[in-house]
Design a protein around this motif. Structure first.
Motif, mmCIF file in Angstrom:
data_model
loop_
_atom_site.group_PDB
_atom_site.id
_atom_site.type_symbol
_atom_site.label_atom_id
_atom_site.label_comp_id
_atom_site.label_asym_id
_atom_site.label_seq_id
_atom_site.Cartn_x
_atom_site.Cartn_y
_atom_site.Cartn_z
ATOM 1 N N GLU A 132 0.870 -1.184 0.000
ATOM 2 C CA GLU A 132 0.000 0.000 0.000
ATOM 3 C C GLU A 132 0.903 1.230 0.000
ATOM 4 N N LYS A 133 1.105 1.774 -1.197
ATOM 5 C CA LYS A 133 2.089 2.834 -1.377
ATOM 6 C C LYS A 133 1.417 4.185 -1.604
ATOM 7 N N ALA A 134 2.127 5.231 -1.197
ATOM 8 C CA ALA A 134 1.641 6.586 -1.426
ATOM 9 C C ALA A 134 1.762 6.945 -2.903
ATOM 10 N N THR B 45 5.079 13.918 3.947
ATOM 11 C CA THR B 45 3.614 13.858 3.969
ATOM 12 C C THR B 45 3.142 12.416 3.936
ATOM 13 N N ALA B 46 3.787 11.596 3.105
ATOM 14 C CA ALA B 46 3.430 10.183 3.038
ATOM 15 C C ALA B 46 3.608 9.514 4.397
ATOM 16 N N ALA B 47 4.678 9.882 5.108
ATOM 17 C CA ALA B 47 4.924 9.295 6.429
ATOM 18 C C ALA B 47 3.837 9.699 7.411
ATOM 19 N N LEU B 48 3.374 10.957 7.336
ATOM 20 C CA LEU B 48 2.308 11.409 8.216
ATOM 21 C C LEU B 48 1.030 10.611 8.009
ATOM 22 N N PHE B 49 0.817 10.170 6.770
ATOM 23 C CA PHE B 49 -0.371 9.386 6.448
ATOM 24 C C PHE B 49 -0.088 7.885 6.545
ATOM 25 N N ASN B 50 1.007 7.540 7.187
ATOM 26 C CA ASN B 50 1.329 6.149 7.519
ATOM 27 C C ASN B 50 1.683 5.265 6.345
ATOM 28 N N TYR B 51 2.074 5.832 5.237
ATOM 29 C CA TYR B 51 2.547 5.018 4.118
ATOM 30 C C TYR B 51 3.992 4.607 4.376
ATOM 31 N N GLY B 52 4.287 3.328 4.197
ATOM 32 C CA GLY B 52 5.642 2.823 4.319
ATOM 33 C C GLY B 52 6.064 2.457 5.727
ATOM 34 N N ARG B 53 5.286 2.778 6.735
ATOM 35 C CA ARG B 53 5.639 2.417 8.104
ATOM 36 C C ARG B 53 5.443 0.918 8.327
ATOM 37 N N HIS B 54 4.355 0.412 7.773
ATOM 38 C CA HIS B 54 4.072 -1.014 7.792
ATOM 39 C C HIS B 54 3.886 -1.469 6.353
ATOM 40 N N SER B 55 3.782 -2.761 6.149
ATOM 41 C CA SER B 55 3.655 -3.277 4.788
ATOM 42 C C SER B 55 2.381 -2.793 4.115
ATOM 43 N N ALA B 56 1.308 -2.668 4.871
ATOM 44 C CA ALA B 56 0.090 -2.011 4.420
ATOM 45 C C ALA B 56 -0.270 -0.974 5.472
ATOM 46 N N ARG B 57 -1.206 -0.137 5.166
ATOM 47 C CA ARG B 57 -1.489 1.012 6.044
ATOM 48 C C ARG B 57 -2.450 0.613 7.173
ATOM 49 N N TYR B 58 -2.050 -0.435 7.936
ATOM 50 C CA TYR B 58 -2.919 -0.897 9.007
ATOM 51 C C TYR B 58 -2.560 -0.297 10.357
ATOM 52 N N GLY B 59 -1.501 0.490 10.450
ATOM 53 C CA GLY B 59 -1.143 1.094 11.720
ATOM 54 C C GLY B 59 -0.688 0.050 12.720
ATOM 55 N N SER B 60 -0.781 0.387 13.992
ATOM 56 C CA SER B 60 -0.335 -0.528 15.037
ATOM 57 C C SER B 60 -1.324 -1.683 15.201
ATOM 58 N N ILE C 170 -4.083 6.782 11.035
ATOM 59 C CA ILE C 170 -3.463 6.738 9.703
ATOM 60 C C ILE C 170 -3.854 7.933 8.835
ATOM 61 N N GLN C 171 -4.908 8.651 9.176
ATOM 62 C CA GLN C 171 -5.391 9.795 8.400
ATOM 63 C C GLN C 171 -5.446 10.992 9.352
ATOM 64 N N PRO C 172 -4.429 11.865 9.344
ATOM 65 C CA PRO C 172 -4.318 12.913 10.367
ATOM 66 C C PRO C 172 -5.578 13.742 10.582
ATOM 67 N N ASP C 173 -6.287 14.085 9.521
ATOM 68 C CA ASP C 173 -7.500 14.897 9.657
ATOM 69 C C ASP C 173 -8.760 14.084 9.420
ATOM 70 N N SER D 199 12.030 9.999 12.584
ATOM 71 C CA SER D 199 10.629 10.367 12.434
ATOM 72 C C SER D 199 9.719 9.299 12.998
ATOM 73 N N LEU D 200 10.053 8.048 12.738
ATOM 74 C CA LEU D 200 9.246 6.939 13.240
ATOM 75 C C LEU D 200 9.213 6.946 14.762
ATOM 76 N N THR D 201 10.358 7.171 15.371
ATOM 77 C CA THR D 201 10.452 7.135 16.822
ATOM 78 C C THR D 201 9.638 8.258 17.449
ATOM 79 N N LYS D 202 9.682 9.442 16.846
ATOM 80 C CA LYS D 202 9.058 10.609 17.460
ATOM 81 C C LYS D 202 7.560 10.696 17.191
ATOM 82 N N SER D 203 7.106 10.236 16.034
ATOM 83 C CA SER D 203 5.774 10.608 15.618
ATOM 84 C C SER D 203 4.679 9.655 16.024
#
Length: 362
Positions: free
Chosen positions: A67-69, A77-92, A132-135, A347-351
């Motif tokens: 699931e790519k931006a 911006t992509a990182a803020l919307f959780n793209y690339g943090r996990h394999s898909a944008r499922y969050g924690s 996963i969606q800031p707003d 960024s990952l650690t802080k956000s």
């Protein structure tokens, strides 16, 4: 007289296996399989999982992102919307039950009653990935289209991966009383409204975790029969507990449950292995050196130590590295075109350690 301990290998004895090495003690013995840079790796778990994924990318391993931006979206911006943090944008995905329900939701086997939260007049939040969606989502149509795309990405990840790394994070969760749907955060923390008549606190025991994870693996292998799985326990301690116990005791309970569950699961399934990330960081041999000033977060040096041992024992290149007698840090498979992974890790650690939201008071 001779007895079973007379000729015990060094790793079986505390004095020779731990005290002699202190923080450099290596608790891994005969990891059952190896992975290569070409293996497609998927990770999931709490806030520690993205750090592991980041280090795998840094070393040139094939961290699978389904699931790519949009390519025109700036990286920040992509990182803020959780793209690339996990394999898909499922969050924690903190609990085994949440993981099992993610799979069932992606394949249409489970449709929760409480499938969207409304915030004010123009914000819609996904209860199962509230950050996963800031707003939030602007409307129901946008939300449903995004969720359909997300579920397709989850299915692709599950069906095409070669190695799945799951890092157990918490035993505690909040669930809907009617259908048992579990949320990554308590309703009201990052969306939704807490209602005691609707939402209940659950703290899983060993049997529940083993049962949920066993069902997850059985159902996952219906679509990916040759999968190899690595289980680990997050060394990050609780920041808050929903129980009436002291947070230290609650955190210790969770780690103990997950460690016991991993042992039970791996004993019954040769394609599932345990990696001792928790012991590497939280064991007495470290004297706390890998915890940050808050005594719960893991420092960069701690993540380095985990990944050094991971590469040494779990990867093909690590086998060659270990055989050479090299005692320096592992730097294998590094890509020639480097991304600024150090900045991304910061960024990952802080956000987005979502549990931080549980304790924003003084």
């Amino acid at each position: 007289m001779t007895h079973p301990y007379s000729d015990a290998a060094s790793h079986r004895l505390w004095r020779r296996g731990v005290s002699a090495f202190e923080a450099n003690a290596d608790p891994i013995v005969n990891f059952p399989f190896r992975i290569s840079p070409s293996d497609k790796i998927v990770t999931a778990g709490g806030c520690f999982a993205p750090l592991i994924a980041n280090r795998l990318q840094t070393a040139g391993y094939n961290f699978l992102v389904t699931e790519k931006a949009h390519p025109l979206l700036p990286e920040e911006t992509a990182a803020l919307f959780n793209y690339g943090r996990h394999s898909a944008r499922y969050g924690s995905v903190h609990t085994a039950r949440q993981l099992l329900q993610l799979l069932r939701r992606a394949y249409g086997r489970f449709e929760p009653i409480e499938d969207m939260w409304f915030e004010g007049d123009n914000k819609l939040v996904d209860p199962f990935r509230p950050l996963i969606q800031p707003d939030g989502f602007a409307c129901i149509e946008e939300y449903r289209l995004d969720r359909a795309q997300h579920f397709a990405a989850v299915r692709e990840a599950f069906e095409t991966m070669d190695v799945f790394i799951y890092i157990f994070s918490m035993t505690e969760c909040w669930e809907n009383r009617k259908d048992g749907a579990v949320f990554p955060l308590c309703p009201g923390v990052a969306g939704g409204h807490f209602d005691e008549s609707v939402h209940a606190f659950r703290n899983q025991d060993v049997g529940e975790v083993v049962a949920d994870m066993t069902l997850f693996l059985e159902e996952l292998r219906e679509v990916n029969k040759d999968l190899r799985v690595i289980l680990a326990v997050s060394p990050v301690q609780f920041i808050a507990t929903g129980s009436d116990d002291h947070v230290l005791c609650a955190s210790t309970y969770s780690k103990a449950v997950h460690r016991a569950a991993c042992e039970a699961i791996t004993k019954c399934d040769p394609a599932v292995a345990y990696f001792p990330s928790y012991e590497i960081i939280a064991g007495p041999q470290t004297r706390g050196r890998y915890f940050d000033d808050d005594l719960r977060s893991v420092t960069d040096a701690g993540v380095d130590r985990i990944m050094d041992l991971f590469f040494k024992h779990v990867t093909d290149e690590g086998a060659q590295w270990a055989a050479s007698g090299n005692e320096t840090r592992v730097e294998i498979g590094v890509k020639s075109e480097q991304v600024n992974y150090a900045a991304r890790a910061q960024s990952l650690t802080k956000s987005l350690c979502d549990a931080v939201l549980l304790d924003l008071g003084g």
